[in-house]
Design an enzyme around this catalytic site. Structure first.
Site, PDB file in Angstrom:
ATOM      1  N   SER A  74       2.516  11.646  -3.314  1.00 19.25           N
ATOM      2  CA  SER A  74       1.562  10.780  -4.293  1.00 19.25           C
ATOM      3  C   SER A  74       1.067  11.481  -5.420  1.00 19.25           C
ATOM      4  O   SER A  74       0.447  10.868  -6.284  1.00 19.25           O
ATOM      5  CB  SER A  74       0.299  10.516  -3.174  1.00 19.25           C
ATOM      6  OG  SER A  74      -0.172  11.576  -2.802  1.00 19.25           O
ATOM      7  N   HIS A 103       4.167   5.100  -1.749  1.00 16.85           N
ATOM      8  CA  HIS A 103       4.305   4.901  -3.273  1.00 16.85           C
ATOM      9  C   HIS A 103       5.774   4.291  -3.541  1.00 16.85           C
ATOM     10  O   HIS A 103       6.340   4.359  -4.705  1.00 16.85           O
ATOM     11  CB  HIS A 103       4.168   6.219  -4.006  1.00 16.85           C
ATOM     12  CG  HIS A 103       2.526   6.655  -4.090  1.00 16.85           C
ATOM     13  ND1 HIS A 103       1.727   6.073  -4.570  1.00 16.85           N
ATOM     14  CD2 HIS A 103       2.054   7.548  -3.221  1.00 16.85           C
ATOM     15  CE1 HIS A 103       0.463   6.466  -4.524  1.00 16.85           C
ATOM     16  NE2 HIS A 103       0.632   7.214  -3.178  1.00 16.85           N
ATOM     17  N   LYS A 161      -1.090  -0.878  -2.705  1.00 20.99           N
ATOM     18  CA  LYS A 161      -0.510  -0.209  -3.962  1.00 20.99           C
ATOM     19  C   LYS A 161       0.097  -1.412  -4.638  1.00 20.99           C
ATOM     20  O   LYS A 161      -0.266  -2.169  -5.060  1.00 20.99           O
ATOM     21  CB  LYS A 161      -0.113   1.080  -3.807  1.00 20.99           C
ATOM     22  CG  LYS A 161      -1.095   1.916  -3.405  1.00 20.99           C
ATOM     23  CD  LYS A 161      -0.664   3.528  -3.074  1.00 20.99           C
ATOM     24  CE  LYS A 161      -2.011   4.272  -2.656  1.00 20.99           C
ATOM     25  NZ  LYS A 161      -1.944   5.317  -1.631  1.00 20.99           N
TER      26      LYS A 161
HETATM   27  C1  LIG Z   1      -2.766   5.715  -0.716  1.00 20.97           C
HETATM   28  C2  LIG Z   1      -2.089   6.312   0.116  1.00 20.97           C
HETATM   29  C3  LIG Z   1      -2.256   6.096   1.645  1.00 20.97           C
HETATM   30  C4  LIG Z   1      -3.480   5.292   2.326  1.00 20.97           C
HETATM   31  O1  LIG Z   1      -3.363   4.075   2.005  1.00 20.97           O
HETATM   32  P1  LIG Z   1      -4.526   3.076   1.527  1.00 20.97           P
HETATM   33  O2  LIG Z   1      -4.132   1.834   2.050  1.00 20.97           O
HETATM   34  O3  LIG Z   1      -5.090   3.188   0.036  1.00 20.97           O
HETATM   35  O4  LIG Z   1      -5.755   3.702   2.662  1.00 20.97           O
HETATM   36  C5  LIG Z   1      -1.500   6.660   2.572  1.00 20.97           C
HETATM   37  N1  LIG Z   1      -0.566   7.542   2.031  1.00 20.97           N
HETATM   38  C6  LIG Z   1      -0.307   7.950   0.878  1.00 20.97           C
HETATM   39  C7  LIG Z   1       0.884   8.706   0.594  1.00 20.97           C
HETATM   40  C8  LIG Z   1      -1.119   7.244  -0.130  1.00 20.97           C
HETATM   41  O5  LIG Z   1      -0.703   7.647  -1.209  1.00 20.97           O
END
Ligand SMILES: *Cc1c(COP(=O)(O)O)cnc(C)c1O
Length: 392
Positions: free
Chosen positions: A179, A207, A238
């Site tokens: 991330s 991602h 996302k």
């Molecule tokens: C954003 C993210 C999460 C968490 O997801 P949310 O739906 O925002 O709580 C988990 N793992 C990674 C690698 C992330 O970037």
């Protein structure tokens, strides 16, 4: 003893501020997406967060089912949009079963802590997201961290676990796309290694969803490895433009989570609107428009890669929509970010503890909605900051 919580915390906040590490919540000037600024900070990779068809799906679900699910999934909180969403995720991911959580964070926490316990071993990549680290800690398992994408060290830890803990279950945790670095894990090698030692693998596709692979199914699918990965995690928050997280895998895995995953059992079901938005977004992924958006996203990624590559006089081929620009100090990262902001370009500074000290950076995220001109303008502004000079 003695000081009030207010004065205690005030002092600690002052310390953070002094170190340039104070975080604050800010609204964009207009309270919504600001047309004057170019944002390179969102994980809304396909520009879905404002898509009219998702807004309509939310409104229809609210009219039909109300605004709140009212209870946890096991206590009559389960509504048709939840079941339809889980079926759609299973179909899209080609998985036997799926389960939806209120966030990706909750999904990671609840899944890891239900899958392994204190007699087990978790091996995690040094750059894993906080949700994976926290889930591993909550599980009580013995945790060992391997250097980022270091297969020799992962192999050595698997070997070590098989000798010292022959009866333990060993769970390897990694991500498709990291991330804060935007690089991919060497998934084929990881799968081979974990199979050699009979370990399990949990892959966080947060991602990669929507961005990588046919119909945005993620890296596991793109490499034809889905069937060999025990637990796949993703977020609906996302590229899918909504809110929530999911886990998919075998039917026994999902049945177990329904019984034992505490962030699932003891939390109110996602709102019907939230589930309906994600359902519509997942169904949309198989449309021509989605393929066009993904193609446009990758065009933007390549454009940015080639611009920064030529400025740095090196070949840069980004592996995802996340491209870090290393500043290597809090001051420089903060300085660059605020200079860009003065020019109407928002790129967040990523500081400790999100990344290790000395690796502070700007984190550029690209979207299919960016124009080539916006990307060129960002690169020009970065060049003026000498942010793109080769780092010694
Ligand atoms: C954003 C993210 C999460 C968490 O997801 P949310 O739906 O925002 O709580 C988990 N793992 C990674 C690698 C992330 O970037």
């Amino acid at each position: 003893m003695g000081s009030s919580i207010e004065s205690h915390l005030k002092k600690k906040l002052e310390d953070l501020d002094e170190a340039g590490l104070l975080r604050k919540l800010t609204l964009p000037k207009s309270g919504g997406p600001d047309p004057e600024t170019a944002q390179f900070s969102s994980n809304d990779y396909l520009g879905l967060a404002h898509a009219p068809f998702l807004q309509e799906a939310a409104i229809a679900a609210i009219e039909k089912y109300g605004t709140g699910a009212g209870a946890s999934r096991l206590l009559r909180g389960t509504l048709p949009p939840h079941e339809e969403l889980e079926a759609a995720i299973s179909l899209w991911k080609r998985a036997e079963a799926s389960l939806v959580f209120t966030s990706g964070y909750a999904a990671a926490l609840g899944t890891i802590s239900a899958a392994v316990g204190k007699n087990d071993v978790v091996l995690l990549d040094k750059l894993c997201h906080a949700s994976l680290i926290d889930g591993a800690r909550l599980s009580g398992a013995l945790i060992r961290v391997f250097p980022h994408n270091n297969m020799r060290k992962l192999g050595a830890l698997l070997e070590w676990a098989s000798h010292t803990r022959p009866d333990a279950r060993v769970l390897v945790l990694t991500e498709s796309v990291f991330s804060m670095d935007g690089d991919c894990s060497p998934l084929a090698e990881i799968v081979q290694l974990k199979e050699k030692y009979g370990a399990w693998l949990m892959l966080d596709e947060a991602h990669a969803v929507g961005v990588i692979g046919e119909q945005g199914r993620g890296l596991a699918h793109a490499l034809n490895l889905s069937g060999r990965i025990e637990i796949q995690l993703g977020t609906l928050s996302k590229a899918l433009g909504g809110c929530g997280g999911y886990v998919c895998g075998s039917k026994p895995l999902i049945d177990w989570l329904v019984n034992k995953s505490r962030s699932f059992v003891y939390s109110t079901a996602p709102s019907p609107a939230s589930a309906a938005v994600s359902l519509a977004a997942i169904q949309w992924l198989s449309s021509n428009q989605a393929s066009e958006r993904r193609a446009n996203l990758w065009k933007n990624i390549k454009h940015f890669g080639s611009l920064i590559g030529s400025l740095r006089k090196m070949h840069i081929e980004p592996e995802s929509a996340i491209i870090p620009i290393r500043a290597n100090s809090t001051e420089t990262a903060n300085h660059w970010s605020s200079c860009l902001q003065e020019q109407g370009i928002f790129v967040p500074a990523i500081r400790y503890p999100t990344v290790a000290k000395g690796t502070e950076r700007l984190r550029v995220t690209l979207s299919s909605n960016h124009s080539q001109q916006q990307i060129t303008r960002l690169c020009d502004a970065l060049a003026q900051l000498s942010a793109l000079l080769p780092t010694a």
